[in-house]
Write an enzyme that holds these catalytic residues in place. Sequence first.
Site, PDB file in Angstrom:
ATOM      1  N   SER A 127       0.838  -1.207   0.000  1.00 38.94           N
ATOM      2  CA  SER A 127       0.000   0.000   0.000  1.00 38.94           C
ATOM      3  C   SER A 127       0.866   1.247   0.000  1.00 38.94           C
ATOM      4  O   SER A 127       1.965   1.256   0.567  1.00 38.94           O
ATOM      5  CB  SER A 127      -0.865  -0.030   1.261  1.00 38.94           C
ATOM      6  OG  SER A 127      -1.470   1.213   1.489  1.00 38.94           O
ATOM      7  N   TYR A 152      -2.275  -1.054  11.052  1.00 38.48           N
ATOM      8  CA  TYR A 152      -2.489  -1.570   9.697  1.00 38.48           C
ATOM      9  C   TYR A 152      -1.295  -1.236   8.803  1.00 38.48           C
ATOM     10  O   TYR A 152      -0.728  -2.104   8.131  1.00 38.48           O
ATOM     11  CB  TYR A 152      -3.776  -0.999   9.078  1.00 38.48           C
ATOM     12  CG  TYR A 152      -3.843  -1.255   7.587  1.00 38.48           C
ATOM     13  CD1 TYR A 152      -4.148  -2.517   7.094  1.00 38.48           C
ATOM     14  CD2 TYR A 152      -3.532  -0.245   6.655  1.00 38.48           C
ATOM     15  CE1 TYR A 152      -4.162  -2.770   5.735  1.00 38.48           C
ATOM     16  CE2 TYR A 152      -3.546  -0.495   5.294  1.00 38.48           C
ATOM     17  CZ  TYR A 152      -3.862  -1.751   4.837  1.00 38.48           C
ATOM     18  OH  TYR A 152      -3.858  -2.015   3.489  1.00 38.48           O
ATOM     19  N   LYS A 156       1.823  -3.670   6.776  1.00 42.18           N
ATOM     20  CA  LYS A 156       2.296  -3.661   5.379  1.00 42.18           C
ATOM     21  C   LYS A 156       3.808  -3.462   5.338  1.00 42.18           C
ATOM     22  O   LYS A 156       4.510  -4.108   4.549  1.00 42.18           O
ATOM     23  CB  LYS A 156       1.587  -2.563   4.571  1.00 42.18           C
ATOM     24  CG  LYS A 156       0.103  -2.835   4.344  1.00 42.18           C
ATOM     25  CD  LYS A 156      -0.142  -4.084   3.506  1.00 42.18           C
ATOM     26  CE  LYS A 156      -1.588  -4.492   3.439  1.00 42.18           C
ATOM     27  NZ  LYS A 156      -1.836  -5.811   2.877  1.00 42.18           N
TER      28      LYS A 156
HETATM   29  P1  NAD Z   1     -11.196  -6.909   1.208  1.00 39.95           P
HETATM   30  O1  NAD Z   1     -11.397  -6.915   2.684  1.00 39.95           O
HETATM   31  O2  NAD Z   1     -12.347  -6.597   0.339  1.00 39.95           O
HETATM   32  O3  NAD Z   1     -10.594  -8.312   0.741  1.00 39.95           O
HETATM   33  C1  NAD Z   1      -9.765  -9.093   1.558  1.00 39.95           C
HETATM   34  C2  NAD Z   1     -10.280 -10.510   1.490  1.00 39.95           C
HETATM   35  O4  NAD Z   1      -9.411 -11.339   2.272  1.00 39.95           O
HETATM   36  C3  NAD Z   1     -11.692 -10.663   2.088  1.00 39.95           C
HETATM   37  O5  NAD Z   1     -12.470 -11.438   1.199  1.00 39.95           O
HETATM   38  C4  NAD Z   1     -11.459 -11.406   3.394  1.00 39.95           C
HETATM   39  O6  NAD Z   1     -12.564 -12.231   3.732  1.00 39.95           O
HETATM   40  C5  NAD Z   1     -10.206 -12.192   3.090  1.00 39.95           C
HETATM   41  N1  NAD Z   1      -9.375 -12.515   4.243  1.00 39.95           N
HETATM   42  C6  NAD Z   1      -8.913 -11.689   5.201  1.00 39.95           C
HETATM   43  N2  NAD Z   1      -8.142 -12.371   6.072  1.00 39.95           N
HETATM   44  C7  NAD Z   1      -8.114 -13.665   5.635  1.00 39.95           C
HETATM   45  C8  NAD Z   1      -7.485 -14.845   6.088  1.00 39.95           C
HETATM   46  N3  NAD Z   1      -6.719 -14.872   7.190  1.00 39.95           N
HETATM   47  N4  NAD Z   1      -7.662 -15.991   5.391  1.00 39.95           N
HETATM   48  C9  NAD Z   1      -8.438 -16.006   4.272  1.00 39.95           C
HETATM   49  N5  NAD Z   1      -9.052 -14.924   3.794  1.00 39.95           N
HETATM   50  C10 NAD Z   1      -8.894 -13.759   4.474  1.00 39.95           C
HETATM   51  O7  NAD Z   1      -9.967  -5.912   0.919  1.00 39.95           O
HETATM   52  P2  NAD Z   1      -9.431  -5.340  -0.468  1.00 39.95           P
HETATM   53  O8  NAD Z   1      -9.784  -3.906  -0.523  1.00 39.95           O
HETATM   54  O9  NAD Z   1      -9.804  -6.232  -1.573  1.00 39.95           O
HETATM   55  O10 NAD Z   1      -7.874  -5.408  -0.194  1.00 39.95           O
HETATM   56  C11 NAD Z   1      -7.084  -6.491  -0.639  1.00 39.95           C
HETATM   57  C12 NAD Z   1      -5.643  -6.273  -0.222  1.00 39.95           C
HETATM   58  O11 NAD Z   1      -5.190  -5.046  -0.742  1.00 39.95           O
HETATM   59  C13 NAD Z   1      -5.425  -6.190   1.291  1.00 39.95           C
HETATM   60  O12 NAD Z   1      -4.196  -6.821   1.586  1.00 39.95           O
HETATM   61  C14 NAD Z   1      -5.344  -4.713   1.552  1.00 39.95           C
HETATM   62  O13 NAD Z   1      -4.591  -4.429   2.705  1.00 39.95           O
HETATM   63  C15 NAD Z   1      -4.650  -4.239   0.291  1.00 39.95           C
HETATM   64  N6  NAD Z   1      -4.885  -2.823  -0.034  1.00 39.95           N
HETATM   65  C16 NAD Z   1      -6.170  -2.369  -0.137  1.00 39.95           C
HETATM   66  C17 NAD Z   1      -6.403  -1.037  -0.423  1.00 39.95           C
HETATM   67  C18 NAD Z   1      -7.805  -0.483  -0.484  1.00 39.95           C
HETATM   68  O14 NAD Z   1      -7.975   0.735  -0.346  1.00 39.95           O
HETATM   69  N7  NAD Z   1      -8.832  -1.304  -0.703  1.00 39.95           N
HETATM   70  C19 NAD Z   1      -5.313  -0.177  -0.650  1.00 39.95           C
HETATM   71  C20 NAD Z   1      -4.015  -0.685  -0.555  1.00 39.95           C
HETATM   72  C21 NAD Z   1      -3.817  -2.025  -0.240  1.00 39.95           C
HETATM   73  C1  WQD Z   2      -9.564   9.558   0.849  1.00 41.86           C
HETATM   74  C2  WQD Z   2      -9.701  11.056   1.068  1.00 41.86           C
HETATM   75  C3  WQD Z   2     -10.044  11.698   3.359  1.00 41.86           C
HETATM   76  C4  WQD Z   2     -13.973   9.881   3.825  1.00 41.86           C
HETATM   77  C5  WQD Z   2      -6.993   4.644   3.130  1.00 41.86           C
HETATM   78  C6  WQD Z   2      -5.938   3.954   3.950  1.00 41.86           C
HETATM   79  C7  WQD Z   2      -4.783   3.574   3.085  1.00 41.86           C
HETATM   80  C8  WQD Z   2      -5.226   2.779   1.861  1.00 41.86           C
HETATM   81  C9  WQD Z   2      -6.358   3.439   1.148  1.00 41.86           C
HETATM   82  C10 WQD Z   2      -5.042   0.422   2.293  1.00 41.86           C
HETATM   83  C11 WQD Z   2      -8.952  11.542   2.305  1.00 41.86           C
HETATM   84  C12 WQD Z   2     -11.245  12.047   2.522  1.00 41.86           C
HETATM   85  C13 WQD Z   2     -12.774  10.311   3.292  1.00 41.86           C
HETATM   86  C14 WQD Z   2     -14.934  10.866   4.201  1.00 41.86           C
HETATM   87  C15 WQD Z   2     -13.446  12.588   3.438  1.00 41.86           C
HETATM   88  N1  WQD Z   2      -5.727   1.493   2.212  1.00 41.86           N
HETATM   89  N2  WQD Z   2     -12.522  11.630   3.110  1.00 41.86           N
HETATM   90  N3  WQD Z   2     -14.633  12.170   3.990  1.00 41.86           N
HETATM   91  O1  WQD Z   2      -7.272   7.802   3.732  1.00 41.86           O
HETATM   92  O2  WQD Z   2      -6.349   7.904   1.373  1.00 41.86           O
HETATM   93  O3  WQD Z   2      -6.408   5.776   2.544  1.00 41.86           O
HETATM   94  O4  WQD Z   2      -7.400   3.762   2.074  1.00 41.86           O
HETATM   95  O5  WQD Z   2      -3.869   0.258   2.253  1.00 41.86           O
HETATM   96  O6  WQD Z   2      -3.918   2.831   3.878  1.00 41.86           O
HETATM   97  O7  WQD Z   2      -5.519   4.836   4.973  1.00 41.86           O
HETATM   98  O8  WQD Z   2      -8.545   6.784   1.776  1.00 41.86           O
HETATM   99  O9  WQD Z   2     -10.882   6.773   1.077  1.00 41.86           O
HETATM  100  O10 WQD Z   2     -10.348   6.960   3.552  1.00 41.86           O
HETATM  101  O11 WQD Z   2      -9.881   8.882   2.065  1.00 41.86           O
HETATM  102  O12 WQD Z   2     -13.221  13.782   3.288  1.00 41.86           O
HETATM  103  O13 WQD Z   2     -16.013  10.550   4.729  1.00 41.86           O
HETATM  104  O14 WQD Z   2     -11.088  11.336   1.321  1.00 41.86           O
HETATM  105  O15 WQD Z   2      -9.763  12.708   4.295  1.00 41.86           O
HETATM  106  O16 WQD Z   2      -8.419  12.782   1.995  1.00 41.86           O
HETATM  107  P1  WQD Z   2      -7.107   7.174   2.410  1.00 41.86           P
HETATM  108  P2  WQD Z   2      -9.988   7.279   2.135  1.00 41.86           P
END
Ligand code: NAD
Ligand code: WQD
Length: 342
Positions: A127, A152, A156
Amino acid sequence: MRTKILVTGGAGYIGSHAVVELQQAGYQPVIVDNFSNSEESALAGIESILGAKVPTYRIDCADAEALRGVFRAEPDVAGVIHFAAYKAVGESVQKPLAYFQNNVGSLLALLAVMPEFGVESLAFSSSCTVYGIPDALPVTEATPTKPASSPYGRTKQMCEDIVHDVAAAPGNRVHTILLRYFNPIGAHESAKIGELPLGVPNNLVPFITQTAAGLREKLTIFGNDYDTPDGTNIRDYIHVVDLAKAHVTAVRRLLERKASDVVETFNVGTGHGNTVLEVVQTFERVSGQKLNYDIGPRRAGDVPAIYADATKAEQVLGFKTETSLADSLASSWKWQQTLKQM
Ligand code: NAD
Ligand code: WQD
């Protein structure tokens, strides 16, 4: 024979889109998920898009013995994409142990078990959170990481460190690509899969679409006094299908043994930043909905501005995003409207 790819977290938001893109690119995905943050309905959505069921194992990825069972049952697995993790920043502050156990534990189990079955290719979900508040923009893969602002984020960083240490150990054969995602948004064009936030969404776009759908009264924008053109935060919003395609290119590179190093790191973003107000205004334009919003105080821990330098992914992986912010938000809105009817 088609090459099998194990997709942990394959029923989740990004994983489900990756499963679809993998299959359409000629790979054979196999899902591992414990449904701790997803629904069986995601599997039905995937099946409906692909016209075929995807083999699915309901196990905890941190359970090494259960993982061995999957690799025994699927001897043709050639690589793994590891999405499975908990991802809620605020929750991680409340339940840090659960985050370390799940996010670090599942990676450790995979890294232990994969070599036992001769599986040597891993793509890992990292991330942009590892960059913290960056000193300069855009961030490149060489931008120094900063101390994490949440458990969290620390998971990562720890996972990236673990991957590097394991790669450096004598006899290691696992090659890893670390993909640092920026802010994924949107849904599959079919609106058969998308994000299923449980409870009140933390993320901006699901909050916007739920507000427009009448499920939330109003969006609060967290601060408009930042040092940005309109005072609101800047992020790099990438369409989830584009992000899913980045995984296909990473898997291909790993399986073809094209990686120049045993661990490679890529930013996966559009390379463009948008403010929160720009997102709101673009959403209003593409949806035709007037959004009820106000300006509130800053949210603790928010990074004022971050967006990717996407050059390395383009030059090395040949990956470039295709979807505009407007089209991404239109797909989020279409998905929200479908959800209302479910
Ligand atoms: P999500 O929660 O929708 O998907 C994660 C999936 O993993 C879920 O289906 C959950 O049931 C499953 N899971 C969690 N722990 C598990 C375990 N121990 N065993 C088996 N299954 C398990 O999340 P997402 O948004 O699809 O994110 C996927 C990956 O990407 C994560 O590693 C997250 O940290 C990373 N990521 C997400 C974002 C974002 O904003 N969505 C941004 C950067 C990184
Ligand atoms: C985006 C922007 C808020 C909600 C998070 C995790 C990051 C990564 C992605 C996994 C920001 C603003 C939001 C609201 C708002 N995930 N906002 N009102 O904070 O960039 O990142 O998700 O790795 O680790 O921290 O994403 O969608 O929460 O916010 O004004 O009700 O929207 O302040 O500027 P963020 P977000």
